[in-house]
Scaffold this active site. Structure first.
Site, PDB file in Angstrom:
ATOM      1  N   VAL A 362       0.705  -1.225  -0.147  1.00 24.54           N
ATOM      2  CA  VAL A 362      -0.016  -0.181  -0.043  1.00 24.54           C
ATOM      3  C   VAL A 362       0.881   1.109  -0.086  1.00 24.54           C
ATOM      4  CG1 VAL A 362      -1.696   1.408   1.304  1.00 24.54           C
ATOM      5  CG2 VAL A 362      -2.114  -1.134   0.974  1.00 24.54           C
ATOM      6  N   ALA A 390       9.462   6.492   5.469  1.00 22.34           N
ATOM      7  CA  ALA A 390      10.068   5.597   6.597  1.00 22.34           C
ATOM      8  C   ALA A 390       9.614   4.251   6.656  1.00 22.34           C
ATOM      9  CB  ALA A 390      10.015   6.154   8.052  1.00 22.34           C
ATOM     10  N   ARG A 393      12.782   1.007  10.778  1.00 21.56           N
ATOM     11  CA  ARG A 393      14.052   1.063  11.308  1.00 21.56           C
ATOM     12  C   ARG A 393      14.856   2.373  10.485  1.00 21.56           C
ATOM     13  NH1 ARG A 393      13.470  -3.656   9.414  1.00 21.56           N
ATOM     14  NH2 ARG A 393      14.490  -3.164   7.554  1.00 21.56           N
ATOM     15  N   THR A 438       1.300   1.420   7.793  1.00 19.09           N
ATOM     16  CA  THR A 438       1.658  -0.012   8.429  1.00 19.09           C
ATOM     17  C   THR A 438       0.580  -0.870   9.333  1.00 19.09           C
ATOM     18  OG1 THR A 438       1.936   0.905  10.714  1.00 19.09           O
ATOM     19  CG2 THR A 438       3.759   1.340   9.249  1.00 19.09           C
ATOM     20  N   LYS A 565     -13.435  -3.568  11.897  1.00 22.29           N
ATOM     21  CA  LYS A 565     -14.018  -2.485  11.114  1.00 22.29           C
ATOM     22  C   LYS A 565     -15.474  -2.277  11.528  1.00 22.29           C
ATOM     23  CE  LYS A 565     -12.000  -3.702   6.810  1.00 22.29           C
ATOM     24  NZ  LYS A 565     -12.233  -4.602   5.431  1.00 22.29           N
ATOM     25  N   GLY A 676      -7.832  -4.260  -2.050  1.00 22.05           N
ATOM     26  CA  GLY A 676      -6.777  -4.364  -3.270  1.00 22.05           C
ATOM     27  C   GLY A 676      -5.682  -2.735  -2.763  1.00 22.05           C
TER      28      GLY A 676
END
Length: 696
Positions: A362, A390, A393, A438, A565, A676
């Site tokens: 993504v 980023a 790390r 993330t 959700k 997707g």
């Protein structure tokens, strides 16, 4: 030899440089065959005892002087008093001399040649986007120079404005460039012309109950400053008349405080006036423009810009002509404040400084979309700056579209969280936005720290909105306290406008009666394939091959993603629920750690074959459905009649059916592809762009 330096001797020494320059120029012109004569300013520039110039007397003297032929050269920086003694004209005295000569000679134009192209909207050393101003009014130029613009001094403009002489600021190193014209004319359609700053200022506070109604208190304060020869740059007074604050140069502030303490000693002794206070290390930020009085909302934009730069305002002042508004701020924030004010008030584009966390599928697609759209967005008035990308790390600042991935890998390992928090205070960062791509709980829990550091947050990470109730509310409170924006449209329907519509309904006074939805694109595809005759294991493999599932397909089949959700939706409609309150029935249970995921799924083939056959017998279909009803949430496999609104949802689609006070008996339905990377990235991108509109 004398053992001392009388004023007249010092003056003659100080002006010798100007005289030598004139002698050199005269010799140079003579070598070119050009006739050049010199004019001594002491012959006509009349300096009063207080150091000011009597322009009327100077003009009379000039008109009585004999005419000179050819090129006339005059050294600047000095004149003479009534005794004929030479006197310097102070800072910028050479430019001032040129203006005085132009006024006395009745010139139409006066050119000031310097080392820059002209006057800029803001200091170009701080603001790379600062544009050259082709035209200014006399008043704008005076205000700009008074509040910090170094190109021309206010006293230089005064005689030119009085005589209506056009002033040109030109670059001696690039004479072909047009420069800036200063005249009576102003640019009416321009609300704000420039942003200026004065650094190294101090604010003096004279306060006390005894000041209220005390006639002449302000006069006494400023008489003391005049006696000490200290210039006052800005004045602010409280409405209750119990306080007067004003700004003076930092290096003169201690002298100012001592003088005021002496002047008000008796009042301080009797408690009528408090001991004089001062704040040092300040700056004055000023926006200037002739058009400000006819454009509404300039002050609002000015203070919004300062808020965006996370700048606290110590004092405010506006002149009666409405040509300028000034704010006193902490000096350490000066450059950031100037850059932010320029962006908000002088540029047509809205600025977004984006920091992307997470470089998975993504994140990569989102960056590709952003790089591709940068120029088109700029044309539409949105400047999208990708400041950093980023992973857990490493952090790469100013990534480039073609090689950011290899550059990121080459970075040394750092504490990404601390790097980004400090990055928000960089002068070149105006509107910092963290985009969380993330699935990290650590990143989600850091949102309050990002809000505190001045970031808005856009996220695809559902963990933040499914934190325990108290922690979730604390996070939202942090966003409100810091006036930061928080966007998470992709949490429920990827690119579908679910959260936006749900918020709009609730804010307009609607109430949810019941909700049913298919909230997983991967499970929508899998159950559609079951209906078409595939076994569960075959359907899962097909979904994996199409890229619809998580890398670990057990995350899809556990139903946890759908549970998150529906919890997010429940909280949006006002239900104080946490994950343990959700009635979660997984598609497949993975309790047996001795079996691998593929084996567990294969072992469920017969069970699902039976469920599908029973559904077909009942003229129904199987779907994995989330529901909200009577304040409770549930997630699980349901058999739906083929006439049900959700029965036709398959192939990766999502669908939500909202029965509300406003939408009944027919529900409000949202339907579309909800899985997707491209769709999710587009949803994140849309959330980012929504931030350009302001604080809401």
């Amino acid at each position: 030899a004398l053992g001392s330096c009388p004023d007249q001797v010092l003056t003659e020494f100080l002006v010798s440089g100007e005289q030598l320059s004139v002698a050199l120029m005269q010799a140079h012109l003579k070598s070119k065959g050009i006739t050049a004569t010199t004019l001594c300013p002491a012959q006509f520039i009349f300096v009063n005892d207080d150091g000011s110039v009597d322009l009327a007397a100077s003009k009379t003297r000039y008109q009585n002087m004999p005419e000179r032929q050819g090129v006339v050269l005059m050294p600047g920086f000095f004149g003479a008093d009534h005794q004929g003694q030479w006197q310097t004209l102070g800072r910028n005295g050479s430019d001032y001399s040129a203006a005085l000569l132009a006024a006395c000679a009745g010139a139409s134009d006066c050119e000031i040649w310097t080392d820059v192209d002209g006057v800029y909207q803001a200091d170009p050393r701080w603001v790379a986007e600062s544009a050259l101003l082709p035209q200014l009014s006399y008043q704008e130029a005076m205000d700009m120079s008074y509040f910090g613009a170094k190109v021309i001094h206010p006293k230089t403009i005064a005689p030119l404005a009085e005589q209506g002489i056009k002033a040109w600021i030109r670059n001696a190193k690039a004479p072909e460039r047009p420069g800036t014209l200063i005249s009576h004319e102003s640019v009416a359609e321009r609300a704000v012309t420039a942003v200026t700053h004065l650094s190294n200022m101090a604010m003096i506070h004279v306060t006390g109950q005894g000041l209220q109604g005390m006639v002449g208190a302000a006069a006494q304060v400023f008489d003391v400053m005049a006696a000490e020869h200290i210039s006052v740059f800005l004045i602010s007074q409280t409405a209750n008349e119990q306080g007067i604050s004003f700004c003076v140069p930092d290096d003169e502030s201690e002298q100012a405080v001592a003088a005021l303490n002496r002047a008000f000693a008796l009042s301080i002794k009797h408690g009528l006036v408090n001991p004089i206070e001062r704040m040092t290390g300040l700056s004055i930020i000023t926006v200037v423009g002739d058009g400000m009085h006819s454009h509404k909302g300039v002050a609002n934009q000015f203070f919004r810009a300062l808020t965006q730069a996370r700048v606290n305002v110590k004092a405010i002042a506006q002149d009666a002509s409405e040509r300028s508004i000034s704010a006193v701020i902490n000096g350490q924030k000066t450059q950031q404040a100037v850059v932010s004010c320029h962006q908000h008030l002088c540029q047509p584009q809205q600025r977004l400084d984006v920091f992307v966390l997470g470089c998975g599928t993504v994140g990569q697609v989102l960056l590709a979309q952003m790089f591709k759209q940068q120029q088109r967005l700029l044309d539409q008035g949105i400047e999208l700056k990708i400041q950093a990308v980023a992973n857990s790390r490493q952090c790469l600042f100013h990534p480039q579209a073609d090689d950011w991935q290899s550059q990121l890998k080459a970075q040394t390992e750092v504490d990404v969280a601390s790097i980004l928090q400090s990055a928000s205070s960089r002068p070149d960062v105006i509107h910092p936005v963290v985009v969380d791509c993330t699935a990290s709980a650590v990143v989600a829990q850091a949102y309050p720290a990002y809000f505190d550091a001045g970031f808005d947050v856009v996220t695809a990470n559902k963990l933040a909105n499914t934190l325990p109730w108290e922690q979730h509310q604390s996070m939202l409170a942090s966003a409100r306290k810091n006036r930061r924006l928080y966007r998470y449209e992709t949490h429920v329907g990827a690119g579908l406008p679910v959260i936006k519509n749900l918020k709009a309904l609730m804010q307009s006074g609607d109430a949810l009666l019941a909700f049913e939805g298919i909230l997983s694109g991967s499970l929508s595809l899998i159950f559609g394939l079951l209906e078409a005759g595939q076994s569960l294991s075959e359907a899962v493999i097909s979904a994996q091959e199409k890229g619809f599932t998580e890398p670990d397909v057990s995350q899809d089949l556990s139903g946890m993603d759908v549970a998150r959700k529906v919890l997010i939706m429940a909280r949006e409609v006002g239900l104080s629920l946490s994950m343990e309150d959700i009635d979660l029935k997984p598609v497949v249970s993975f309790d047996d750690d001795s079996l691998d995921v593929a084996t567990v799924i294969k072992n469920q083939n017969d069970h699902f074959d039976a469920l599908v056959k029973q559904a077909q017998k009942d003229d129904a279909v199987l779907r994995y459905v989330a529901t909200i009803e009577d304040g409770k949430c549930a997630v699980g496999v349901k058999q739906l009649p083929k006439t049900h609104p959700l029965a036709g949802i398959k192939g990766g689609e999502n669908a939500l059916s909202l029965l509300t006070d406003y939408y009944q008996p027919m529900p409000f339905v949202i339907r579309g592809y909800g899985a997707g990377a491209a769709v999710t990235a587009a949803g994140l991108f849309g959330d980012v762009l929504s931030l350009s509109g302001g604080r809401s």
